[in-house]
Structures are given as structure tokens and as C-alpha cells.
Design an enzyme around this catalytic site. Sequence first.
Site, PDB file in Angstrom:
ATOM      1  N   ASP A 165      -2.882  37.314 -14.868  1.00 29.67           N
ATOM      2  CA  ASP A 165      -3.719  37.141 -16.069  1.00 29.67           C
ATOM      3  C   ASP A 165      -5.155  37.564 -15.808  1.00 29.67           C
ATOM      4  OD1 ASP A 165      -1.446  35.140 -15.875  1.00 29.67           O
ATOM      5  OD2 ASP A 165      -1.938  34.971 -17.992  1.00 29.67           O
ATOM      6  N   TYR A 196      -5.511  42.816 -21.361  1.00 30.14           N
ATOM      7  CA  TYR A 196      -5.932  42.091 -22.569  1.00 30.14           C
ATOM      8  C   TYR A 196      -6.568  43.029 -23.608  1.00 30.14           C
ATOM      9  CZ  TYR A 196      -4.722  37.703 -20.355  1.00 30.14           C
ATOM     10  OH  TYR A 196      -4.024  36.687 -19.761  1.00 30.14           O
ATOM     11  N   HIS A 315       6.481  35.823 -15.731  1.00 28.48           N
ATOM     12  CA  HIS A 315       5.185  35.500 -16.339  1.00 28.48           C
ATOM     13  C   HIS A 315       5.071  34.048 -16.820  1.00 28.48           C
ATOM     14  CE1 HIS A 315       1.307  36.177 -18.032  1.00 28.48           C
ATOM     15  NE2 HIS A 315       1.717  35.802 -19.233  1.00 28.48           N
ATOM     16  N   HIS A 325       0.696  26.532 -23.407  1.00 29.19           N
ATOM     17  CA  HIS A 325       1.995  27.195 -23.229  1.00 29.19           C
ATOM     18  C   HIS A 325       3.049  26.223 -22.716  1.00 29.19           C
ATOM     19  CE1 HIS A 325      -0.147  30.820 -24.040  1.00 29.19           C
ATOM     20  NE2 HIS A 325      -0.847  30.759 -22.950  1.00 29.19           N
ATOM     21  N   HIS A 352       0.397  33.199 -16.985  1.00 29.93           N
ATOM     22  CA  HIS A 352       0.392  32.742 -18.382  1.00 29.93           C
ATOM     23  C   HIS A 352      -0.566  31.595 -18.650  1.00 29.93           C
ATOM     24  CE1 HIS A 352       1.893  33.196 -22.358  1.00 29.93           C
ATOM     25  NE2 HIS A 352       2.707  32.164 -22.372  1.00 29.93           N
ATOM     26  N   VAL A 353      -0.495  30.535 -17.864  1.00 29.35           N
ATOM     27  CA  VAL A 353      -1.435  29.422 -18.023  1.00 29.35           C
ATOM     28  C   VAL A 353      -2.665  29.739 -17.175  1.00 29.35           C
ATOM     29  CG1 VAL A 353      -1.795  26.956 -17.671  1.00 29.35           C
ATOM     30  CG2 VAL A 353       0.433  27.800 -18.428  1.00 29.35           C
TER      31      VAL A 353
HETATM   32 FE   LIG Z   1       0.376  35.266 -20.834  1.00 28.29          FE
END
Ligand SMILES: [Fe+2]
Length: 462
Positions: A165, A196, A315, A325, A352-353
Site C-alpha cells: 500500500d 493510488y 492483498h 476493511h 490493505h489495512v
Molecule cells: Fe487495498
Amino acid sequence: MAGARSLVLAAVLFLLLSVFGLCLGGITGKYVRPSASTSDMPKSAFPPPPGFNAPEQVHITQGDHDGRGVIVSWVTPAKRHPSVVTYWAEGDEHKEKQKAHSKINSYRYFTYTSGFIHHATINGLEYDTKYFYELGNGNGTRRFSFTTPPKVGPDVPYTFGIMGDLGQTFSSKQTLEHYMANPKGQTVLFAGDLAYADHYPNHDNVRWDTWGRFIEKSAAYQPWIWCAGNHELDFVPRIGENTPFKPYLNRHSVPYKASQSTSPLWYSIRRASAHIIVLSSYSAYGKYTPQYTWLQQELSKVNRAETPWLIVIVHAPWYNSYNYHYMEGESMRVIFESWFVQHKVDIVFAGHVHAYERSERISNIKYNVINGQSTPVKDPSAPVYITIGDGGNVEGIATSFTEPQPSYSAYREASFGHAILEIKNRTHAHYTWHRNQDNTPVPADSLWLYNRHYYPEEESSP
Ligand SMILES: [Fe+2]
């Protein structure tokens, strides 16, 4: 009298349970982060390299199953050619240099048109050897280098860096440079969510280009092993963008066919003493699907006598005690977790987190619709689950935890950072997590990991 005795007993029981419960729970890092901007760096922070049509966004990944291949990827902005990578082993400067030709693709995304994206596979390299490689020509010529891994074997030491991330903020820069200042990492395991670009209107794909320039200082010199996250989907039917993963797949080439996968979104490689499986949280994984079928066969092929360390990258985390999440990885866990226990996966890295978390060795595979057994329990055959989505992207840090900390969560902290996995031999690996605010050698969390196949003893948290 009996009533009073019951009350005392109940109080003692409550006290014991409280204390026992506290003992079972893990640690929530108390570190207080300085408030830092999480805004993206301006586009001007990522200038293209000098020279006409100079190759940019150079990155490499493993190009075959066992580490004698490298895929070199780059973008030429103005012209398709030159489409050649020239390479030579250190010490062979005066011999005839070898060449590999690229496959070239480009794509459109809404109003954006990409440059010419090259992927060249170099095969048959010597193990454990430094190579130089050169791209472009004239005043746009650029030179880089990489070192191939040692030959696959059970006691081959090797060190992986792990990030996820990442994005392209000022915090991302801190994470990447902190990782690069840590001299140990030889290959990056990337847990998904790259650029992103989808943070911008119509997913401004120029932000994919700036990200490619951003990571080049590391990714052109050591392989990054790619795993796709939700920010790679770029699925926006409203603007006619109906092909999931279009920018990601055009820009990243992985050796999926070498592991008999039918998709670059799930595949495996073997590197030194590790067998690494990459999964896709955002592709079908239910029974009979291509990913399910592939993983079932793949796990049966793992040969611990050659690669003792079995590592999975995915992920969306299966175990996550943040209020972000929450349980998004649950359906995949339900489908695959029993296989991971059966095959004694050592570690699962997820992203993800946007924070850090490490689990105890636990599993939750007893449940069926009748028995109600749905609590994670200690399991010496289960992996350690590590959430490493703390690269520092534009969405900011995940600061809200579920409380109390579940007993399966060994350590969690809302800070940005990276991790290092130093495999020593078939039994031992040293794992460390480094928060950005500390000096590089300082681990904020660390653990001696014991191999599940060769030394399935219980590790002790520091
Ligand atoms: Fe993500």
C-alpha cells in the site's frame, strides 16, 4: 451461605478470566506518531530522466520459476525503439554483450494514452551473480544492475523486504527510502496497492507514470514481486473503463506461466530457500474457479526439501483487528485456510489495512454450519499472518482498533514502515518490522520464526 459462596466463586472466576484474558491478548504499540502529511508529492517531484526518449519507470521482477530469469520493464515516452536490453555479468565488460528484446504494449485509459511499455525477459542467467544492464541509446542511455539469487536449496540464506500500500506521498517516500537504507533486503515482496492513481478524477493514469519513476531507484536494482490490490482494479464503467486491472497488467509482467498459472494475478516463484505464492483477493477464488484449481495443484507441488519456507502474499488480510476493511478477507480465508494449515504455510503477508499487525499462529477451520466452533485457536501448523499495508499512501493511517485486542493478535501498531525477513537456513528466519520514525536498524517488532516443516516449535514473542 451457599449464595454467598457462589458470589465469591463467581468473583474469583471473573478475576481469573480477566487476568487470563489480558495475558492472552497481544500488544498494541503505544508509539505516538508525529502528525505527518499524507498528501501525494507533486507531479514535479517525479521528473523524467534526461535525454531524448530516455527509458523510464524501469523495474525488474523474477522472470522464471527458479531465479535464473529476470523480466526488465520500462517505458519509452516518445518512440517504440530501441526495444532492447543489453546485459553482461560483472567482470565481462570486455566480452560481447548479450541482448534481449522486449515485447511492447501501450494502452488508453479514458483520455490518457500510455507511453510504449516494454517487457523483456532475460533467461539463463548464472546464479548469485551481479549483472549490469543498459537501456536506450544516445543521450538517453541508462545503466542499472541487479544480482541474481543463489541456486534454490534448503539452507540458502536470503533476505526479503516487505512493503504494501505504498502510494506516492511524502510518507511513501520515507518508507521507500527507509527500506533502501536498510541494506539487508535483496528482493521486495509487495503486498498490493501500488500507485493510488484511482485517487484522482477519472483515475489520472499520469499518476501510474509518476509512481513508476518514484520506485525506480529500488525496483530497477532488485526484483519486486508483485501482488495486485483493489487499487489496481481501475474499473470505472461510468467512463467506459470496463477492463479490471488494465493499467496494472499493462505495466507489470510476471512469470505466471512458469508455475502453470493461467493468470498473472496468481502465480508462484521459488527464490533461494523460499517458495512464494501470490494470490488475488479480487479475482474469483471459489471452488472450480481457475485460481482455486491452480492453488490446489500448486500447494501439492511445493517441495520443502528444496524450498523449506512457504510464503503467501495476498492483498486483503484474513486476520485483521482494525476497524478498517474488517473481515474483507473472510470469504477467502474460509475457502483456503484449511489448505494453508494442511500444507503448513509459514507466513502470509497481506496489505490493505494501512497499519501494521502480526498474529499468533492460529487457525479457525473447525466451523461447520452445525457445530458453532468459530473461534480462532492456537495451531502449530498455521501460518503467522502479517498485515503490512503501512507503506504510507494518500488515504492515511488506520488508527482505530477493535477492542479489546483479540488474543490471536500478537502485535499491532498504527504506524508506517516496512518489514524484513532474513531466512537463515531451513529452520530459522529472523523477522523484523521497522517503523519509519526509527533509525533503520531498530526493529519495532521482531520475532525468530521457526520453519513449520523442519522445526514446528512455538516461537516466543519478545
Ligand atoms: Fe487495498
